[in-house]
Design an enzyme around this catalytic site. Structure first.
Site, PDB file in Angstrom:
ATOM      1  N   THR B  51       0.788  -1.238   0.000  1.00 55.10           N
ATOM      2  CA  THR B  51       0.000   0.000   0.000  1.00 55.10           C
ATOM      3  C   THR B  51       0.821   1.290   0.000  1.00 55.10           C
ATOM      4  O   THR B  51       1.413   1.598  -1.001  1.00 55.10           O
ATOM      5  CB  THR B  51      -1.020   0.011   1.133  1.00 55.10           C
ATOM      6  OG1 THR B  51      -0.377  -0.528   2.276  1.00 55.10           O
ATOM      7  CG2 THR B  51      -2.208  -0.812   0.774  1.00 55.10           C
ATOM      8  N   THR B  52       0.864   2.003   1.101  1.00 51.58           N
ATOM      9  CA  THR B  52       1.173   3.428   0.990  1.00 51.58           C
ATOM     10  C   THR B  52       2.654   3.764   0.850  1.00 51.58           C
ATOM     11  O   THR B  52       3.493   3.275   1.598  1.00 51.58           O
ATOM     12  CB  THR B  52       0.608   4.162   2.220  1.00 51.58           C
ATOM     13  OG1 THR B  52      -0.725   3.727   2.390  1.00 51.58           O
ATOM     14  CG2 THR B  52       0.642   5.650   2.030  1.00 51.58           C
TER      15      THR B  52
END
Lengths: 247, 273
Positions: B51-52
Site C-alpha cells: 500500500t502506501t
C-alpha cells in the site's frame, strides 16, 4: 572455374593461430594482478573513453587486448550473459568460471568455424572473500582457457611482462605495491628497447596513459554496494604511484 | 531459464544492437519477464497487495518512505514487506499494487539501469530512467486489466545536481512529474493530506524524514491496509534519502527516534481523530 586447393587441417589451424597471434602482438599489454584488498587491472591505454577494462558483474571484471570491436562485442555479450543469469537465478549464481567457459565456447567456435579468428586475448577476474579465493582466467583466441594464480599479463611482449611479474609478485601486497609492480612490468619491454639504445625508458608510463580499475574485496562494507568494480581516475592513480615512490 | 536456453550465448551479431536489458530479454527470453503473459479467463485468487508510499522533496534531494504491511483482502499477508527500493545510485522507486509483480518489476528495473550503465559506460539521465520505468508499467497493462496492477512512484537526483525530482505513473505507463510531494496506494489520500499540511519549502533532510513518517502514521491511522509503526516488533517504515551523494537508507535508530517523537506527542495531546 577455380579449383580449391587442399589445405591440411593442421596447416589451416596453424595459419589461423599465427594470424591471430600477430594481431594481438601489435597491441599494448594489460596486466591483472591480485593483491591484499582486491584485484587490480592495469592497461597501457592512452584513450580515456575506449576501455580495455570493464565491469561484467558484482565481483567480476574483464580485461582484453587485441581488436577493439571484437573484444568490445565479447564484453557486451558477457554483460548480457551475466545479467540474464543473475536475473533469472540469483546474483550469487554468476561466477567467473561460468562466464569464462562460455567465452571459451564462443572463441573456440569462431576460431574453427568463422572466416577469420578473433584477434583477442581476454582475462576474466573474480574477487573472492580472501586472496586465496581470487580467480583469474586467461582466454586465448582459439578458446583455450587457463586458470592463473595471482597475476597475468597479455598483449604485445606478454612473455616479457609476465616474466617481470613472476619476479616481483608476492601474496599480501597492498594496492600501492601492486600498482607499482604492474607499472614496472608494463614498462619492461620499453626499457629493454631504450636500454639497447642507451639510457632508461625515455617515455615512462604515467597516470595519463594508464587505465586502472580495481575489484574491491570489501566494497560492500566500504561503499555499501554489491558492485566491487571501481575505475580509478588518473588523479587517483597519480597519487597512488607517487606515494609509492616516497615510501 | 530452461535447459536449452541456459547454454545460449548472446549472439555476437546482435551485440551492440541495444543497451536495454528489457529489450534484450524480451527478444531472447520473454518467459523471464514479470509481465506479458496472456491470462486465461476466470477470477483471480487473492494476492498480497502493498500500500502506501509517500515521497517528498527537500533542500538538496528527495525522500521516499513506505509502510511495511502487505494485505490479502482483509488479512495481513506480511508485516515485514519492503516497498521502497534503491533503483541505482541516484534514484529510488516505491511500488503499490500487486506485490508479486511489483517486486519483480523493481528487480527488472534495477537490472535495466545497471545493464545500461555497464554496456554504455555512463549513467542514464534521470528523465531516461523515468521513461524506462514508464515503458515497463505500460508492458504490464494487460495484467493490470485483469486486476494485477502495479503503480510506482520514482524519485531521484540527476548525477552531479542536487535537485530532487518526483515522477508518478498510471497503469498505462503515463508518466507525470510531481512537484513538492506525492503519495500512492490505498492510504495515499490520507498521507497526501498530511504532506500538504506538513511539507514546507526549504526543509532539511531530518525535517523531511519526520514529515514522511508522520504522513505514513496518519495514513495507517485511517487506512486498514497501511501498517503503522510496530512498537512491539520494532518495525519502522522503509525510508530512503537521495542526495548528490547517492541514495541512502535511513537507519532504524533514527527512525525509532522519529517515530517515538510523533507517538509521544500524539499520546500527550490525547488525540482522538
Amino acid at each position: 572455374m577455380s579449383q580449391q586447393f587442399y589445405v591440411s587441417p593442421e596447416q589451416m589451424m596453424k595459419d589461423r593461430a599465427d594470424f591471430a597471434r600477430k594481431g594481438i602482438a601489435r597491441g599494448r599489454s594489460v596486466v591483472v594482478l591480485s593483491y591484499r584488498d582486491g584485484i587490480a587491472l592495469v592497461a597501457e591505454n592512452p584513450s580515456a573513453t575506449l576501455h580495455k577494462i570493464g565491469e561484467i558483474y558484482d565481483r567480476i571484471a574483464f580485461a582484453a587486448v587485441g581488436k577493439y570491436n571484437e573484444f568490445e562485442s565479447l564484453r557486451q555479450a558477457g554483460v548480457r550473459y551475466a545479467d540474464v543469469r543473475g536475473y533469472s537465478y540469483d546474483r550469487s549464481d554468476v561466477s567467473a568460471r561460468g562466464l569464462a567457459s562460455v567465452y571459451a565456447q564462443s572463441l573456440g567456435t569462431v576460431f574453427t568455424a568463422e572466416q577469420k579468428p578473433f584477434e583477442v586475448e581476454l582475462a576474466v577476474a573474480e574477487v573472492g572473500a580472501i586472496q586465496a579465493q581470487d580467480h583469474i582466467f586467461r582466454l586465448t583466441f582459439d578458446g583455450s582457457i587457463a586458470d592463473e594464480s595471482g597475476y597475468l599479463a597479455m598483449g604485445g611482449n606478454a612473455e616479457l611482462v609476465q616474466g617481470q611479474l613472476r619476479d616481483l609478485w608476492q601474496v599480501g601486497a597492498g594496492l600501492e605495491q601492486a600498482l607499482a609492480w604492474a607499472v614496472a612490468a608494463l614498462q619492461k619491454p620499453r626499457q629493454d628497447i631504450a636500454g639497447a639504445g642507451g639510457g632508461p625508458g625515455a617515455d615512462g608510463l604515467g597516470a595519463g596513459n594508464l587505465e586502472v580499475a580495481v575489484l574491491e574485496r570489501n566494497g560492500h562494507e566500504v561503499r555499501g554496494t554489491h558492485r566491487a568494480f571501481k575505475r580509478l581516475a588518473p588523479a587517483e592513480v597519480e597519487k597512488i604511484l607517487s606515494s609509492q615512490g616516497k615510501a | 531459464m530452461d535447459a536449452e536456453q541456459r547454454g545460449a550465448w548472446p549472439s555476437i551479431t546482435v551485440s551492440g544492437a541495444s543497451s536495454s536489458f528489457l529489450d534484450y530479454v524480451s527478444a531472447s527470453n520473454p518467459g523471464l519477464l514479470p509481465f506479458g503473459r496472456t491470462l486465461p479467463a476466470g477470477t483471480l485468487p487473492p494476492t498480497p497487495h502493498g500500500t502506501t508510499i509517500a515521497a517528498l522533496t527537500f533542500d538538496g534531494g528527495v525522500l521516499m518512505a513506505g509502510d511495511r504491511r502487505a494485505t490479502m483482502g482483509s488479512m495481513i499477508a506480511n508485516r515485514h514487506i519492503e516497498k521502497v527500493f534503491p533503483a541505482d545510485r541516484f534514484s529510488v522507486l516505491g511500488i503499490a499494487g500487486t506485490a508479486g509483480i511489483a517486486i519483480d518489476i523493481v528487480r527488472l528495473f534495477q537490472v535495466e539501469l545497471e545493464h545500461y550503465e555497464k554496456i554504455e559506460g555512463t549513467l542514464l539521465s534521470l528523465e531516461g530512467k523515468a521513461n524506462r520505468l514508464g515503458a515497463m508499467i505500460r508492458a504490464n497493462l494487460p495484467m493490470a486489466l485483469q486486476g494485477l496492477s502495479v503503480v510506482p512512484v520514482f524519485a531521484g537526483v540527476e548525477a552531479g545536481a542536487s535537485v530532487g525530482r518526483l515522477f508518478s505513473y498510471d497503469v498505462t505507463g503515463g508518466r507525470y512529474e510531481e512537484l513538492e510531494h506525492h503519495s500512492v496506494g490505498s492510504g495515499s489520500v490520507f498521507a497526501r493530506g498530511a504532506l500538504k499540511k506538513l511539507w514546507r519549502p526549504g526543509m532539511d533532510k531530518d525535517a523531511a524524514v519526520a514529515v514522511a513518517v508522520e504522513a505514513l502514521i496518519d495514513a495507517a491511522d485511517d487506512d486498514c491496509a497501511t501498517g503503522g509503526p510496530d512498537l512491539i516488533r520494532k518495525l519502522w517504515p522503509v525510508v530512503y534519502v537521495v542526495t548528490d551523494d547517492g541514495a541512502q537508507r535511513v537507519s532504524s535508530d533514527i527512525l525509532a527516534a522519529v517515530v517515538g517523537t510523533v507517538v509521544d506527542r500524539q499520546t500527550t495531546e490525547r488525540r482522538e481523530a
